[in-house]
Design a protein around this motif. Structure first.
Motif, PDB file in Angstrom:
ATOM      1  N   PRO A 133      14.148   5.125   0.731  1.00  0.00           N
ATOM      2  CA  PRO A 133      14.446   5.639   2.076  1.00  0.00           C
ATOM      3  C   PRO A 133      14.066   4.658   3.179  1.00  0.00           C
ATOM      4  O   PRO A 133      14.779   4.533   4.172  1.00  0.00           O
ATOM      5  CB  PRO A 133      13.581   6.903   2.180  1.00  0.00           C
ATOM      6  N   LEU A 134      12.977   3.934   2.967  1.00  0.00           N
ATOM      7  CA  LEU A 134      12.546   2.992   3.999  1.00  0.00           C
ATOM      8  C   LEU A 134      13.421   1.752   4.006  1.00  0.00           C
ATOM      9  O   LEU A 134      13.545   1.072   5.018  1.00  0.00           O
ATOM     10  CB  LEU A 134      11.090   2.588   3.757  1.00  0.00           C
ATOM     11  N   ARG A 174      11.290   7.575  -3.926  1.00  0.00           N
ATOM     12  CA  ARG A 174      10.977   8.507  -2.847  1.00  0.00           C
ATOM     13  C   ARG A 174      10.418   7.833  -1.606  1.00  0.00           C
ATOM     14  O   ARG A 174      10.492   8.383  -0.517  1.00  0.00           O
ATOM     15  CB  ARG A 174       9.984   9.554  -3.346  1.00  0.00           C
ATOM     16  N   ILE A 175       9.824   6.660  -1.779  1.00  0.00           N
ATOM     17  CA  ILE A 175       9.208   6.001  -0.625  1.00  0.00           C
ATOM     18  C   ILE A 175       9.966   4.737  -0.241  1.00  0.00           C
ATOM     19  O   ILE A 175      10.353   4.541   0.911  1.00  0.00           O
ATOM     20  CB  ILE A 175       7.728   5.646  -0.923  1.00  0.00           C
ATOM     21  N   GLU A 180       0.826  -1.208   0.000  1.00  0.00           N
ATOM     22  CA  GLU A 180       0.000   0.000   0.000  1.00  0.00           C
ATOM     23  C   GLU A 180       0.861   1.259   0.000  1.00  0.00           C
ATOM     24  O   GLU A 180       0.406   2.301  -0.448  1.00  0.00           O
ATOM     25  CB  GLU A 180      -0.919   0.020   1.232  1.00  0.00           C
ATOM     26  N   LEU A 181       2.101   1.151   0.503  1.00  0.00           N
ATOM     27  CA  LEU A 181       2.949   2.337   0.519  1.00  0.00           C
ATOM     28  C   LEU A 181       3.200   2.842  -0.893  1.00  0.00           C
ATOM     29  O   LEU A 181       3.030   4.019  -1.185  1.00  0.00           O
ATOM     30  CB  LEU A 181       4.280   2.025   1.203  1.00  0.00           C
ATOM     31  N   GLN A 216       1.464   2.049  -3.483  1.00  0.00           N
ATOM     32  CA  GLN A 216       0.177   2.368  -4.098  1.00  0.00           C
ATOM     33  C   GLN A 216      -0.293   3.741  -3.656  1.00  0.00           C
ATOM     34  O   GLN A 216      -0.791   4.525  -4.471  1.00  0.00           O
ATOM     35  CB  GLN A 216      -0.842   1.289  -3.736  1.00  0.00           C
ATOM     36  N   ALA A 217      -0.091   4.045  -2.372  1.00  0.00           N
ATOM     37  CA  ALA A 217      -0.459   5.373  -1.888  1.00  0.00           C
ATOM     38  C   ALA A 217       0.347   6.424  -2.637  1.00  0.00           C
ATOM     39  O   ALA A 217      -0.181   7.457  -3.052  1.00  0.00           O
ATOM     40  CB  ALA A 217      -0.213   5.467  -0.386  1.00  0.00           C
ATOM     41  N   ALA A 218       1.631   6.158  -2.829  1.00  0.00           N
ATOM     42  CA  ALA A 218       2.479   7.125  -3.529  1.00  0.00           C
ATOM     43  C   ALA A 218       2.024   7.287  -4.975  1.00  0.00           C
ATOM     44  O   ALA A 218       2.027   8.393  -5.515  1.00  0.00           O
ATOM     45  CB  ALA A 218       3.935   6.671  -3.474  1.00  0.00           C
ATOM     46  N   MET A 219       1.613   6.186  -5.584  1.00  0.00           N
ATOM     47  CA  MET A 219       1.165   6.274  -6.974  1.00  0.00           C
ATOM     48  C   MET A 219      -0.140   7.049  -7.074  1.00  0.00           C
ATOM     49  O   MET A 219      -0.338   7.836  -8.003  1.00  0.00           O
ATOM     50  CB  MET A 219       1.030   4.871  -7.575  1.00  0.00           C
ATOM     51  N   VAL A 220      -1.042   6.817  -6.109  1.00  0.00           N
ATOM     52  CA  VAL A 220      -2.281   7.603  -6.092  1.00  0.00           C
ATOM     53  C   VAL A 220      -1.944   9.072  -5.834  1.00  0.00           C
ATOM     54  O   VAL A 220      -2.583   9.976  -6.362  1.00  0.00           O
ATOM     55  CB  VAL A 220      -3.243   7.056  -5.010  1.00  0.00           C
ATOM     56  N   ASP A 221      -0.900   9.310  -5.051  1.00  0.00           N
ATOM     57  CA  ASP A 221      -0.483  10.678  -4.745  1.00  0.00           C
ATOM     58  C   ASP A 221       0.250  11.338  -5.912  1.00  0.00           C
ATOM     59  O   ASP A 221       0.777  12.437  -5.756  1.00  0.00           O
ATOM     60  CB  ASP A 221       0.432  10.692  -3.507  1.00  0.00           C
ATOM     61  N   GLY A 222       0.352  10.660  -7.036  1.00  0.00           N
ATOM     62  CA  GLY A 222       0.897  11.325  -8.214  1.00  0.00           C
ATOM     63  C   GLY A 222       2.272  10.846  -8.653  1.00  0.00           C
ATOM     64  O   GLY A 222       2.884  11.452  -9.527  1.00  0.00           O
ATOM     65  N   CYS A 223       2.795   9.794  -8.045  1.00  0.00           N
ATOM     66  CA  CYS A 223       4.116   9.308  -8.448  1.00  0.00           C
ATOM     67  C   CYS A 223       3.976   8.262  -9.552  1.00  0.00           C
ATOM     68  O   CYS A 223       2.985   7.537  -9.604  1.00  0.00           O
ATOM     69  CB  CYS A 223       4.818   8.631  -7.273  1.00  0.00           C
ATOM     70  N   THR A 224       4.998   8.166 -10.379  1.00  0.00           N
ATOM     71  CA  THR A 224       5.100   7.005 -11.248  1.00  0.00           C
ATOM     72  C   THR A 224       5.662   5.873 -10.391  1.00  0.00           C
ATOM     73  O   THR A 224       6.071   6.090  -9.249  1.00  0.00           O
ATOM     74  CB  THR A 224       6.075   7.259 -12.405  1.00  0.00           C
TER      75      THR A 224
END
Lengths: 368, 277
Positions: B189-190, B185-186, B167-168, B170-178
């Protein structure tokens, strides 16, 4: 104006014969709060994820507004999603979490700050903007996830069981808050849950799914009053509707030691499908106690649940022969004078309180 | 009650002390021996009777070319680590996220490649590298080292990526990331603690590698530190230079120990990540 429409949308997982979502057809109006509800594996999350672009669509078209988004990547759909586990970015502060989408979109710094502040104010998150998600309580994390969605000012909110990780009390509170927030923002929202109480209390309309098929989509009241089939009837309402199959005898059915007359249209419909039985449904709250000896359904009480404001008697219907007897029944009873365990009571279905479903297809047989 | 608790505590400490002593004893002896004079090298006293740094001076003497060997080791182990980490990160992410046929088999094959005894493939490798003209080059050491460290790195990172909720991204992709942006970016770093642990393990393996480095080089200026140590010569042909070997061993080990101590918190975080949510 943001409407959402699913047009005969189908999703098949490889290696599965039955589609996870089968020709889903739904039109969601601008500003509407639509709830997708159903038991696990019914395809409600898959439908939502197809709308988000996280799941491929095998057949059909999904539109947001006038745009065909069926095959667009998630980032081009202008949607925001709240995940069941919130999916907060653990390495970013609350503020950065909420502003991430704007940052990716290249919004100027002070605008990001302003919009994050605004959202934080709405959600009571202002003191926590510098914290990391792991330093927050479950309810606060839930609000950050909401905040991340509303900062975007997207065309559509998607929520995938956002309350299921909260305890019962907080869930009830947050339920009201989310519904109020949605009404205030007026953003079209699709909300997935398996909890019919959540569905009934939050949705403008509720779509009930089962096995990938849409069963019924209607306002909560209409679902409750006019369930389209046995599944919806049994799924909506708590405690659930009593459903029992009964053999037709003359112009009615034999149930609980009494003769229950059927509306003429129902008899005709049953005769049309050449079936000798019909499924009778009545809600616990449609039953009332009558004096013993009066005509009615005989019930032997096995358990009484007292909730204070109301009480429910659980038991079995009494019958004089082998057919259509022994069915389990729940009845709402007067909490001041509840029956005792083991007692025999007589119940009457209030006028208009009985539903009749085809024993073959499960569809409700029209009345009148 | 309290007595038995006390006993258990003491037994625990005694056990821990025994294990620590067992593990550290060889290092201790190496350190002590390196500080003895050449003439005292066979002494058995727990501390050197005459503290002397002559072994260290001998090791660092330009005639031994040991500093050059250390530099070679840094180059070989460093490049191996960086390349292996980059390759392993992409491979592991694909392994953790993509569904494809025979994935299990591919993962098994990857780990199986690390099980070949190096000795059995060193001769064919030598023959091949002679053909390539790779003898006395860095790549002759880096390429085999990578192939030995990659499987472990891939497995380690696959496990690490797998325990990160999908989901991390997926959340980033919904937030506008490719997908790529979401990864950079997600996920990266993790994944830092996991990548760090993997890097250290890879570096240590490459740093300590001996057989390949010995086989692929014959010029002293291309030798890595472990090879150089093995080739130290004493004053006469019949004297084994134990003292300077011990000193060189200390010099080779100390950077690793310092590195691990500095980053131990992150390493532990990487090794235990995902054990508990």
């Amino acid at each position: 104006m943001t409407t959402v429409s699913f047009e005969k949308v189908t999703r098949r997982y490889p290696g599965n014969d039955r589609p996870a979502v089968d020709a889903l057809h739904l039109d969601i109006a601008d500003g509407e709060f639509l709830v997708l509800v159903g038991p696990s594996g019914c395809g409600k999350s898959t439908s939502l994820r197809m709308l988000a672009g996280l799941e491929d669509v095998d057949d059909g078209v999904i539109r947001i507004g006038d745009r065909d988004v069926t095959h667009l990547p998630p980032k081009d759909r202008d949607i925001a999603m709240v995940f069941q586990n919130y999916a907060l970015y653990p390495h970013m502060s609350v503020g950065d979490n909420m502003g991430f989408a704007l940052k990716v979109a290249g919004a100027p710094k002070d605008e990001i700050r302003r919009r994050v502040q605004e959202a934080a104010k709405i959600l009571d998150l202002e003191p926590y903007l510098e914290r990391k998600p792991k330093a927050l309580s479950g309810g606060q994390r839930q609000r950050v996830a909401m905040g991340r969605a509303i900062v975007r000012e997207p065309q559509v909110f998607l929520m995938d069981e956002p309350l299921s990780n909260l305890d019962a009390k907080l869930r009830t509170q947050t339920r009201t808050q989310i519904a109020a927030l949605q009404r205030r923002l007026g953003t079209t929202t699709v909300y997935v849950t398996h909890d019919q109480v959540e569905a009934m209390t939050m949705g403008d309309r509720v779509a009930v799914l089962k096995d990938g098929l849409l069963q019924q989509c209607a306002a909560p009241r209409a679902l409750y009053d006019e369930p389209a089939n046995v599944f919806v009837a049994g799924f909506i309402g708590s405690p659930t509707m009593n459903l029992t199959e009964a053999r037709i005898e003359g112009d009615g059915v034999r149930l609980g030691g009494t003769h229950l007359p059927l509306p003429r249209s129902v008899i005709a419909a049953v005769a049309d499908e050449a079936s000798g039985t019909v499924t009778v449904g009545f809600r616990p709250e449609a039953l009332e106690r009558v004096a013993p000896g009066e005509p009615g359904l005989g019930m032997s009480v096995t358990m009484v649940e007292e909730l204070g404001s109301e009480a429910y008697a659980y038991g079995t219907l009494q019958g004089e022969n082998a057919t259509a007897t022994g069915a389990d029944v729940v009845a709402r009873v007067n909490p001041r004078t509840p029956p005792a365990k083991g007692q025999q009571i007589t119940l009457r279905i209030r006028p208009g309180g009985a539903y009749f479903f085809s024993a073959r297809t499960g569809e409700r047989l029209s009345v009148g | 009650m309290t007595l038995s608790l006390n006993w258990r505590k003491w037994l625990l400490y005694a056990g821990v002390a025994a294990v620590v002593a067992y593990c550290l004893a060889p290092f201790y002896w190496m350190l002590v021996s390196s500080l003895r004079r050449t003439s005292d090298i066979f002494e058995n006293s727990p501390l050197p009777t005459h503290l002397s740094f002559e072994n260290y001076l001998a090791v660092l003497d330009p005639s031994q070319a040991f500093t050059r060997a250390l530099l070679n080791s840094i180059v070989v182990a460093g490049i191996t680590t960086v390349l292996a980490l980059i390759l392993a990160t992409f491979t592991a992410y694909a392994m953790a996220r993509l569904e494809f046929r025979l994935k299990r088999l591919v993962l098994t094959l990857i780990i199986a490649t690390s099980m070949f005894p190096v000795v059995s493939i060193v001769v064919p490798l030598l023959k091949m590298f002679v053909g390539f003209g790779w003898i006395n080059t860095y790549q002759a050491m880096i390429v085999p080292s990578m192939s030995f460290t990659l499987p472990l790195a891939v497995w380690n990172l696959t496990a690490f990526f797998r325990q990160m909720p999908q989901e991390l991204e997926q959340a980033a992709m919904v937030d506008g990331c490719t997908r790529g942006q979401a990864f950079r970016r997600i996920i990266i770093p993790l994944a830092a603690p996991g990548m760090f642990t993997t890097a250290i393990i890879t570096f240590i393996a490459a740093w300590n590698e001996f057989l390949i480095a010995l086989t692929m080089t014959n010029k002293p200026e291309m030798q890595t530190a472990p090879v150089a140590i093995s080739k130290f010569s004493g004053a006469s042909q019949f004297e084994t230079p134990f003292g300077s070997q011990m000193a060189a061993g200390v010099l080779v080990t100390v950077p690793l120990v310092i590195m691990v101590l500095l980053f131990q918190r992150r390493i532990v975080a990487g090794l235990t990540a995902g054990a508990a949510k």
